[in-house]
Design a protein around this motif. Sequence first.
Motif, short mmCIF file in Angstrom:
data_model
loop_
_atom_site.label_atom_id
_atom_site.label_comp_id
_atom_site.label_asym_id
_atom_site.label_seq_id
_atom_site.Cartn_x
_atom_site.Cartn_y
_atom_site.Cartn_z
N LEU A 70 0.83 -1.21 0.00
CA LEU A 70 0.00 0.00 0.00
C LEU A 70 0.87 1.26 0.00
CD1 LEU A 70 -2.80 1.27 0.13
CD2 LEU A 70 -2.73 0.96 2.62
N ARG A 71 1.92 1.27 0.80
CA ARG A 71 2.83 2.42 0.79
C ARG A 71 3.44 2.59 -0.60
NH1 ARG A 71 5.75 0.51 6.23
NH2 ARG A 71 4.47 1.57 7.77
N ALA A 116 -5.74 5.01 7.69
CA ALA A 116 -5.37 6.41 7.54
C ALA A 116 -4.92 6.70 6.10
CB ALA A 116 -4.26 6.78 8.53
N ILE A 117 -4.19 5.78 5.52
CA ILE A 117 -3.76 5.95 4.13
C ILE A 117 -4.98 5.96 3.21
CG2 ILE A 117 -2.52 4.86 2.20
CD1 ILE A 117 -0.50 3.81 4.35
N PHE A 118 -5.89 5.02 3.40
CA PHE A 118 -7.11 4.98 2.57
C PHE A 118 -7.94 6.25 2.74
CE2 PHE A 118 -6.88 0.13 2.94
CZ PHE A 118 -6.26 -0.01 1.73
N THR A 139 -4.45 -1.95 -7.95
CA THR A 139 -4.88 -0.60 -7.57
C THR A 139 -4.93 -0.60 -6.03
OG1 THR A 139 -7.23 -1.15 -7.52
CG2 THR A 139 -6.34 -0.34 -9.63
N CYS A 140 -5.06 0.56 -5.44
CA CYS A 140 -5.24 0.62 -3.98
C CYS A 140 -6.54 -0.06 -3.58
CB CYS A 140 -5.19 2.07 -3.49
SG CYS A 140 -3.53 2.77 -3.58
N GLN A 141 -7.57 0.08 -4.43
CA GLN A 141 -8.82 -0.62 -4.16
C GLN A 141 -8.58 -2.13 -4.12
OE1 GLN A 141 -12.30 0.47 -6.49
NE2 GLN A 141 -12.92 -1.67 -6.59
N TRP A 142 -7.82 -2.66 -5.07
CA TRP A 142 -7.52 -4.09 -5.12
C TRP A 142 -6.77 -4.52 -3.86
CZ3 TRP A 142 -3.03 -6.98 -5.13
CH2 TRP A 142 -3.16 -8.31 -5.51
N ILE A 143 -5.84 -3.69 -3.40
CA ILE A 143 -5.09 -4.00 -2.19
C ILE A 143 -6.03 -4.05 -0.99
CG2 ILE A 143 -3.30 -3.19 -0.59
CD1 ILE A 143 -1.91 -1.92 -3.09
#
Length: 185
Positions: A70-71, A116-118, A139-143
Motif C-alpha cells: 500500500l505504501r 489512515a492511508i485509505f 490498484t489501492c482498491q484491489w489491495i
Amino acid sequence: MAYGGLRMQTATYRAELSARLRQVTDDIAWAVRGTIEDQAHYKPADYEWSMHEHLSHLRDMEQEVYLPLLRWATVPEMLDPLDYSRRDWHNFRYKPMEPLASIVGDIQRIRDEELAIFRDMNDVTWMRYRNDTRWGPLTCQWIAELIYRHALDHLQGMMALKQDVNLATLQPPPIVVGGYIGGRT
C-alpha cells in the motif's frame, strides 16, 4: 456514467470497505479474546494451523506485504515489497509463545495506518492502475479488497478452531463403572 457519479460511488465504496476492514479487525480481536494458551495452540491435525498461527500469519502478511504494498502504491519512492514465503515466516519469524494480545495489538496498529492511508487518498490514487511490480496489476482498491478477503479467510479458520475448543470444553468426562479399567487394584 458521468465521472461525478463514478467519483461518488468510488468514495462511498472506499468508505464502506474501510469500515468493513475496521469491523473484521474488531471481529478478529473478539474471536481470540479470552483464549488461553492451550486453546490458542490447538490443532485438529499436525498439518493444520492453530488460532495462534492464523493470527500470527495474518499479522506477518499485514506487516511484510500489505502495508508495504500500500505504501508503494501511494508513494512513488517506496520499494515494492519482497516476495512472501509462508515457510520462511513459519521457520524464521513465527514466535509460538508470543501472547495473542500482542499480535492483536500489532494488527490493530497496522490496520490503523492502512485506514489512515485509505482515508487520506483521493479517488485518482484509489483507482490508479499499476502494473510495474512483481505483484502484477493492482490498484489501492484491489489491495484493500485483498486485505479484507485475507482477514476474512483467517477469521473463518480461527472461528472453526474456536468452535472445536468450545465444544470440547463442554464434553462430559467418560463414565467409569467399577473402578479404573486396566488400572491397579
